[in-house]
Design a protein around this motif. Structure first.
Motif, PDB file in Angstrom:
ATOM      1  N   ALA A  31       0.834  -1.205   0.000  1.00 54.42           N
ATOM      2  CA  ALA A  31       0.000   0.000   0.000  1.00 54.42           C
ATOM      3  C   ALA A  31       0.867   1.253   0.000  1.00 54.42           C
ATOM      4  N   LYS A  32       1.936   1.255   0.798  1.00 55.27           N
ATOM      5  CA  LYS A  32       2.829   2.412   0.846  1.00 55.27           C
ATOM      6  C   LYS A  32       3.495   2.631  -0.508  1.00 55.27           C
ATOM      7  N   THR A  33       3.955   1.541  -1.137  1.00 57.23           N
ATOM      8  CA  THR A  33       4.611   1.645  -2.432  1.00 57.23           C
ATOM      9  C   THR A  33       3.638   2.139  -3.489  1.00 57.23           C
ATOM     10  N   THR A  34       2.408   1.642  -3.461  1.00 59.82           N
ATOM     11  CA  THR A  34       1.407   2.077  -4.429  1.00 59.82           C
ATOM     12  C   THR A  34       1.154   3.579  -4.317  1.00 59.82           C
ATOM     13  N   LEU A  72       3.119  -6.962 -17.588  1.00 58.76           N
ATOM     14  CA  LEU A  72       3.301  -7.825 -16.417  1.00 58.76           C
ATOM     15  C   LEU A  72       4.533  -8.703 -16.571  1.00 58.76           C
ATOM     16  N   ILE A  73       4.745  -9.236 -17.766  1.00 62.77           N
ATOM     17  CA  ILE A  73       5.929 -10.073 -18.010  1.00 62.77           C
ATOM     18  C   ILE A  73       7.203  -9.257 -17.806  1.00 62.77           C
ATOM     19  N   ASN A  74       7.202  -8.030 -18.339  1.00 59.62           N
ATOM     20  CA  ASN A  74       8.380  -7.173 -18.168  1.00 59.62           C
ATOM     21  C   ASN A  74       8.651  -6.878 -16.698  1.00 59.62           C
ATOM     22  N   LYS A  75       7.591  -6.611 -15.934  1.00 57.31           N
ATOM     23  CA  LYS A  75       7.772  -6.297 -14.513  1.00 57.31           C
ATOM     24  C   LYS A  75       8.306  -7.492 -13.740  1.00 57.31           C
ATOM     25  N   ILE A  76       7.712  -8.674 -13.983  1.00 54.80           N
ATOM     26  CA  ILE A  76       8.037  -9.851 -13.173  1.00 54.80           C
ATOM     27  C   ILE A  76       9.355 -10.512 -13.591  1.00 54.80           C
ATOM     28  N   LEU A  77       9.585 -10.622 -14.904  1.00 55.54           N
ATOM     29  CA  LEU A  77      10.739 -11.387 -15.386  1.00 55.54           C
ATOM     30  C   LEU A  77      11.971 -10.543 -15.690  1.00 55.54           C
ATOM     31  N   ILE A  78      11.794  -9.239 -15.904  1.00 54.04           N
ATOM     32  CA  ILE A  78      12.943  -8.408 -16.288  1.00 54.04           C
ATOM     33  C   ILE A  78      13.206  -7.305 -15.270  1.00 54.04           C
ATOM     34  N   LEU A  79      12.225  -6.440 -15.065  1.00 55.68           N
ATOM     35  CA  LEU A  79      12.460  -5.234 -14.269  1.00 55.68           C
ATOM     36  C   LEU A  79      12.604  -5.535 -12.779  1.00 55.68           C
ATOM     37  N   GLY A  80      11.743  -6.418 -12.246  1.00 55.88           N
ATOM     38  CA  GLY A  80      11.841  -6.781 -10.842  1.00 55.88           C
ATOM     39  C   GLY A  80      13.181  -7.431 -10.510  1.00 55.88           C
ATOM     40  N   PRO A  81      13.563  -8.519 -11.237  1.00 59.57           N
ATOM     41  CA  PRO A  81      14.881  -9.112 -10.982  1.00 59.57           C
ATOM     42  C   PRO A  81      16.029  -8.126 -11.189  1.00 59.57           C
ATOM     43  N   ALA A  82      15.907  -7.239 -12.190  1.00 61.23           N
ATOM     44  CA  ALA A  82      16.966  -6.251 -12.428  1.00 61.23           C
ATOM     45  C   ALA A  82      17.116  -5.325 -11.226  1.00 61.23           C
ATOM     46  N   ALA A  83      15.984  -4.914 -10.634  1.00 66.48           N
ATOM     47  CA  ALA A  83      16.037  -4.057  -9.450  1.00 66.48           C
ATOM     48  C   ALA A  83      16.713  -4.787  -8.288  1.00 66.48           C
ATOM     49  N   LEU A  84      16.401  -6.063  -8.105  1.00 67.75           N
ATOM     50  CA  LEU A  84      17.013  -6.841  -7.024  1.00 67.75           C
ATOM     51  C   LEU A  84      18.517  -6.996  -7.236  1.00 67.75           C
ATOM     52  N   VAL A  85      18.915  -7.299  -8.474  1.00 63.67           N
ATOM     53  CA  VAL A  85      20.344  -7.484  -8.774  1.00 63.67           C
ATOM     54  C   VAL A  85      21.110  -6.180  -8.573  1.00 63.67           C
ATOM     55  N   LEU A  86      20.553  -5.089  -9.119  1.00 67.77           N
ATOM     56  CA  LEU A  86      21.210  -3.790  -8.955  1.00 67.77           C
ATOM     57  C   LEU A  86      21.276  -3.395  -7.485  1.00 67.77           C
ATOM     58  N   VAL A 171      13.098 -12.315   0.998  1.00 64.72           N
ATOM     59  CA  VAL A 171      11.752 -12.833   0.754  1.00 64.72           C
ATOM     60  C   VAL A 171      10.745 -11.682   0.704  1.00 64.72           C
ATOM     61  N   ASN A 172      10.875 -10.746   1.640  1.00 65.45           N
ATOM     62  CA  ASN A 172       9.992  -9.577   1.654  1.00 65.45           C
ATOM     63  C   ASN A 172      10.125  -8.773   0.361  1.00 65.45           C
ATOM     64  N   GLN A 173      11.361  -8.571  -0.065  1.00 59.57           N
ATOM     65  CA  GLN A 173      11.597  -7.793  -1.275  1.00 59.57           C
ATOM     66  C   GLN A 173      10.925  -8.437  -2.485  1.00 59.57           C
ATOM     67  N   ILE A 174      11.108  -9.750  -2.621  1.00 58.25           N
ATOM     68  CA  ILE A 174      10.539 -10.461  -3.773  1.00 58.25           C
ATOM     69  C   ILE A 174       9.008 -10.416  -3.732  1.00 58.25           C
ATOM     70  N   VAL A 175       8.432 -10.692  -2.554  1.00 60.94           N
ATOM     71  CA  VAL A 175       6.972 -10.720  -2.438  1.00 60.94           C
ATOM     72  C   VAL A 175       6.369  -9.341  -2.714  1.00 60.94           C
ATOM     73  N   VAL A 176       6.990  -8.290  -2.167  1.00 66.62           N
ATOM     74  CA  VAL A 176       6.474  -6.935  -2.387  1.00 66.62           C
ATOM     75  C   VAL A 176       6.557  -6.562  -3.863  1.00 66.62           C
ATOM     76  N   LEU A 177       7.675  -6.851  -4.509  1.00 70.74           N
ATOM     77  CA  LEU A 177       7.827  -6.520  -5.922  1.00 70.74           C
ATOM     78  C   LEU A 177       6.801  -7.277  -6.774  1.00 70.74           C
ATOM     79  N   ALA A 181       3.771  -5.502  -8.811  1.00 68.32           N
ATOM     80  CA  ALA A 181       3.690  -5.723 -10.257  1.00 68.32           C
ATOM     81  C   ALA A 181       2.302  -6.192 -10.666  1.00 68.32           C
ATOM     82  N   VAL A 182       1.778  -7.182  -9.950  1.00 67.42           N
ATOM     83  CA  VAL A 182       0.464  -7.741 -10.299  1.00 67.42           C
ATOM     84  C   VAL A 182      -0.651  -6.740 -10.011  1.00 67.42           C
ATOM     85  N   PHE A 183      -0.622  -6.149  -8.812  1.00 64.52           N
ATOM     86  CA  PHE A 183      -1.708  -5.244  -8.412  1.00 64.52           C
ATOM     87  C   PHE A 183      -1.816  -4.032  -9.338  1.00 64.52           C
ATOM     88  N   ILE A 184      -0.682  -3.391  -9.606  1.00 65.90           N
ATOM     89  CA  ILE A 184      -0.713  -2.176 -10.425  1.00 65.90           C
ATOM     90  C   ILE A 184      -1.075  -2.502 -11.862  1.00 65.90           C
TER      91      ILE A 184
END
Length: 301
Positions: A31-34, A72-86, A171-177, A181-184
């Motif tokens: 909710a805060k992130t949204t 959704l694919i871009n958020k889950i498979l590319i952008l989310g993992p990229a944010a975690l790696v960076l 785990v928190n980071q992955i679940v929140v991302l 991604a899905v909600f928005i």
């Protein structure tokens, strides 16, 4: 041996309880992130309907679905993992990337404002031959253009989402991302689908099988939707400038301090404080977009 086994079970139980307690806070974090990305969400919602204007009405929902699926694919498979790696290997790169995305939003916003108040076309455009394409090719072009714009906005969303969970358990980071991604994506493109089909609903309600009051409502919806889409386009452009400039401002300590001071000076009237900050960011975004446009044209020459 039994005592060691039971001690292991106790450790596992404690770990599970700690993880569960941590995961209980996920809805609050989402909710805060949204709330933090609300400006980008408004922009995304306002920009997307234009990509189905002029196309076969029977294809509207299909096109929206295609854009949403790729988003959704871009958020889950590319952008989310990229944010975690960076965030793990190069956390210093998050802010500059956000600022580059913000500059792109300012540039796009300025281009839209310029198209509204500038000349519709130049002599070179008049002399260029008209390209003839099939409806299928036009649809593919619209989808590709929408996905290009969406990936910039989605990158901003996922980067901001990651910035809200930095330092927390992986785990928190992955679940929140994933949740963001899905909600928005569902919220934005679900609302866009309602917008583009609202005129069809109006036509349906205006049919003879309904009462005069319902028919009047249907005709009102049909007449109102073109004006609503125009207003939505203006809102999207304003949000683009405002969000882009605010992202850049927060990446520079001096301008971040100025924005904070502006908000604090009007803190007694929250609505005025919000409007003043949005207006200041919008004007700054327009000015920055103008500068970027001139640089881009100079580079092209």
């Amino acid at each position: 041996m039994p005592s060691g086994f039971f001690a292991l079970l106790d450790d596992i139980s404690a770990l599970v309880k700690a993880s569960a307690a941590s995961l209980d806070d996920i809805p609050t974090q989402v909710a805060k992130t949204t709330g933090k990305v609300s400006g980008i969400v408004i922009d995304d919602t306002a920009v997307t309907p234009k990509y189905v204007v002029g196309l076969d009405p029977s294809r509207e929902l299909s096109i929206i679905y295609r854009i949403a699926k790729k988003s959704l694919i871009n958020k889950i498979l590319i952008l989310g993992p990229a944010a975690l790696v960076l965030g793990y290997f190069a956390p210093w790169a998050i802010t500059p990337i956000l600022m580059v995305g913000g500059a792109y939003l300012c540039y796009e916003g300025y281009e839209k404002v310029h198209s509204l108040f500038g000349t519709p076309h130049d002599e070179q455009a008049e002399n260029e031959p008209i390209q003839q394409i099939t409806p299928q090719e036009l649809e593919e072009q619209r989808v590709a253009s929408a996905v290009r714009t969406d990936i910039i906005l989605s990158a901003e969303i996922m980067a901001i989402a990651y910035s809200q969970v930095t330092g927390q358990a992986i785990v928190n980071q992955i679940v929140v991302l994933l949740a963001v991604a899905v909600f928005i994506t569902v919220a934005v493109y679900g609302f866009v689908g309602l917008i583009v089909k609202a005129d069809d609903l109006g036509v349906h309600l205006a049919g003879d099988k309904f009462s005069p009051g319902v028919q009047k409502l249907g005709r009102g919806i049909v007449k109102f939707m073109p004006h609503f889409l125009t207003i939505l386009g203006y809102v999207g452009t304003a949000a683009m400038l405002w969000v882009g400039a605010e992202i850049i401002a927060h990446g520079i300590p001096y301008t971040a301090h100025l924005l904070h001071e502006l908000e604090q000076s009007l803190a007694s009237i929250p609505a005025v404080a919000w409007f003043a900050k949005a207006l200041a960011c919008g004007i700054a975004g327009l000015a920055l977009g103008f500068v970027i446009d001139k640089v881009v044209k100079l580079v092209k020459k």
